[in-house]
Design an enzyme around this catalytic site. Sequence first.
Site, PDB file in Angstrom:
ATOM      1  N   HIS A   1       0.819  -1.217   0.000  1.00 56.67           N
ATOM      2  CA  HIS A   1       0.000   0.000   0.000  1.00 56.67           C
ATOM      3  C   HIS A   1       0.852   1.266   0.000  1.00 56.67           C
ATOM      4  CE1 HIS A   1       0.122  -0.018   4.547  1.00 56.67           C
ATOM      5  NE2 HIS A   1       0.110   1.277   4.364  1.00 56.67           N
TER       6      HIS A   1
ATOM      7  N   ASP B   1       1.149  -7.662   2.251  1.00 55.97           N
ATOM      8  CA  ASP B   1       1.304  -6.231   2.009  1.00 55.97           C
ATOM      9  C   ASP B   1       2.770  -5.806   1.852  1.00 55.97           C
ATOM     10  OD1 ASP B   1       0.861  -3.529   1.797  1.00 55.97           O
ATOM     11  OD2 ASP B   1      -0.477  -3.411   3.527  1.00 55.97           O
TER      12      ASP B   1
ATOM     13  N   SER C   1       3.967   2.270   8.488  1.00 55.16           N
ATOM     14  CA  SER C   1       3.762   1.288   7.434  1.00 55.16           C
ATOM     15  C   SER C   1       5.068   1.028   6.726  1.00 55.16           C
ATOM     16  CB  SER C   1       2.743   1.787   6.428  1.00 55.16           C
ATOM     17  OG  SER C   1       1.485   1.409   6.840  1.00 55.16           O
TER      18      SER C   1
HETATM   19  N1  ARG Z   1      -4.629   0.664   7.424  1.00 53.42           N
HETATM   20  C1  ARG Z   1      -3.338   0.627   6.837  1.00 53.42           C
HETATM   21  C2  ARG Z   1      -2.686   2.003   6.954  1.00 53.42           C
HETATM   22  O1  ARG Z   1      -3.159   2.812   7.685  1.00 53.42           O
HETATM   23  C3  ARG Z   1      -3.371   0.118   5.436  1.00 53.42           C
HETATM   24  C4  ARG Z   1      -4.005   1.007   4.425  1.00 53.42           C
HETATM   25  C5  ARG Z   1      -4.047   0.530   3.005  1.00 53.42           C
HETATM   26  N2  ARG Z   1      -5.052  -0.469   2.758  1.00 53.42           N
HETATM   27  C6  ARG Z   1      -6.341  -0.208   2.358  1.00 53.42           C
HETATM   28  N3  ARG Z   1      -7.159  -1.232   2.198  1.00 53.42           N
HETATM   29  N4  ARG Z   1      -6.802   0.990   2.144  1.00 53.42           N
HETATM   30  O2  ARG Z   1      -2.066   2.587   6.119  1.00 53.42           O
HETATM   31  N1  GLU Z   2      -1.142   1.420   7.588  1.00 57.84           N
HETATM   32  C1  GLU Z   2      -0.526   2.464   8.349  1.00 57.84           C
HETATM   33  C2  GLU Z   2       0.465   3.299   7.535  1.00 57.84           C
HETATM   34  O1  GLU Z   2       0.283   3.513   6.371  1.00 57.84           O
HETATM   35  C3  GLU Z   2       0.091   1.883   9.553  1.00 57.84           C
HETATM   36  C4  GLU Z   2      -1.000   1.487  10.412  1.00 57.84           C
HETATM   37  C5  GLU Z   2      -1.149   2.445  11.564  1.00 57.84           C
HETATM   38  O2  GLU Z   2      -1.701   3.527  11.393  1.00 57.84           O
HETATM   39  O3  GLU Z   2      -0.699   2.020  12.609  1.00 57.84           O
HETATM   40  O4  GLU Z   2       1.385   3.871   8.057  1.00 57.84           O
END
Ligand code: ARG
Ligand code: GLU
Length: 708
Positions: A85, A221, A643
Amino acid sequence: MTKNRISALLLLLFISFNTVAREGMWIPVLLDRNIAEMREMGFKLNTDDIYSVNNASMKDAIVLFGRGCTGELISPDGLLITNHHCGYGQIQAHSTVEYDYLTNGFWAMNRSEELPNEGLSVTFLVEMRDVSTEILTGTDSISDETLRIQKIRENTNSITEKAIKDTHYEATVKPFYEGNQYFLFITEKFTDVRLVGAPPSAIGKFGGDTDNWMWPRHTGDFSLFRIYADSTNKPAGYSPDNVPYQPKRYFPINISGIEKNDFTMVFGYPGTTQQYLYSDAVRQVVEQRDPDRIAIRDVKLFTMRSAMKADRATRIKYAAKYASTSNAWKKWQGEIKGLKRLNAVNVKLEEEKAFAKWVNTTPVRQEKYGDILPTFEKKYNEIASVQKAKDYYDEIIFRGTDAYRMYYQLKQFIGQKEKTDDIDFIEKHFKDYKTEVDLNIFVSLIKMLYSDIAIDKLAPSLLEISEKNNPKKQLEKLYSKSIINSKENLMDLLSKNDIDRIKKKIEKDKLYRFFDETRSYYFDSLYANYNNVQKEIDNNYKTYVKALLEMNENEMLFPDANLTMRVTYGKVEGYEPADGVEYRHYTTLDGIIEKDNPEIYDYNVPEKLKQLHREQNFGNYANHKGELPVCFTASNHTTGGNSGSPVINSEGHLIGINFDRCWEGTMSDIMFDPEKCRNISLDMRYMLFLVDKFAGASYLLDEMEIVR
Ligand code: ARG
Ligand code: GLU
């Protein structure tokens, strides 16, 4: 709070602190107070192995990837791993219906096939040091806040200038503890960063937005990039003559297994936390700010989703936009739940009572700190309604539509002194654009803005539309007639030579004027108001945190995340999401097969992966039970920006890549709960399995150092 309840609370804090997670995001040069605890939890190395100025250390293998992710080096030839991502924008940019790398994945089968990425950079930290004294000299005596900030800026400029004189480095100074401490960061930025590999979205984004922020999780991921440098190993713009960068350090990958209670450490770039937020600010988040922003994005996501379902080309165009819009939208929902469950507002109120009591015990403290809480009370009251309007403008005007982005690029274009011929931005913009989608978003969001926001906070441009007979029709007309949304007309106009004529024509456009007037109103009036109050609030936080540090001098308080390198540590462990439910700390390929459902886009498992599962063809990557591990959870305090961060074992080897947090713990940006806050990581064994068995790119494994 009664004395008994205070001691009960303290006891609870004390117990949790000793048995489970350790809250905190620590500054890598200041780990002296943490190292004993880290070693007690199993860490076998020293602070010097994490950060050292004189020798290569872990920090030399870690980069800020792009503007808001982390990446780390896994080979002596500049091979870098981050999340799928995090590389999503790049993978998407290279994708077309014909070469659909989002759907099919991408694997360079040799170095000449690696794909350059315009606009992408990775940044290494060369050195950081405490410069509080230099930054704050001569500021104490300045009572006017604006002048004080100006003095700090002057001091900053002279320090950064000196720090990078005669080098190719960059330097910044960042405040910590709300401005009670300052650090200088000297960095080195590389811009030739090429895409090496990415699994198909059906793996790299498996579970999609349905599973996002959730455990149990089965997302592969990751994506691979390579950093290129000039022949002297220094940063250089893209050139076919560049060679793979030779890093000072890279991470060995350990596949010997991950057990419950193993020590883990995450080292990366957490973006923002607000641990010291005042009670009423927390209340505003729960009752107003998160619900507002969720409601606005509901509308936007609905529009995108319907269009994406109907047509494959639209799905590719809007994939990255949809993902980034839905991500925070979902997090805010978890955050509200978590803060409510923790009774966060009351916890804050109790903490504030204890603070007031501490202040009131001596006249000196009363004199220094007596105004803090009343000031917060007053200022947060003052800011609430402006805050609401600000959130609406931010979400709807500045982040809402593609049209606004084009307006802003045009504004910069016509602002140039000399006309450049660089109009590539038009092509790029329209590649991921569809008129009906953006028009619908524009009409429905603007309607929300003038319906929900008090009249005295509406720009005249908005007021005018809202008072029209059929505002919807007016908005449609405004949008459809504008040159902003016509690729051909823009290309045509901007390739003319006469900048004055271009300027005239653009400034006459009604949608352009609508955005321009709304924007001016926002900055001259609304934001100006907001900012004045916010400055006073910020200044009050500075004193508050100073007092808290004094009050808790025997404890360790960590500074809020600010997109600087931090270390957080904890253990591999699952958790109990609800009464009677226990979550194990890892998932396996079996779970992917269980979730398989070709009817549901997010759960459509590629045939090849199913076949490897049927054959149980897991190579060296299975655990001792014969399962192929996919993801795991641990109690590391992380946030957005983490991330792609390396998840490191007791020996300093890479065992995972951080990519998410558990739903029940998403309130940790404001309040951490050691019982429920878990970070989610990809198991390196799944990454290696995919590169080796699934992609058939095993040649990449040859340059990695794999520890069994
Ligand atoms: N929650 C994760 C972060 O904050 C992954 C985000 C990307 N994935 C998604 N399905 N939008 O970045
Ligand atoms: N998916 C998040 C990022 O893009 C990390 C998840 C979080 O927020 O802890 O940094």
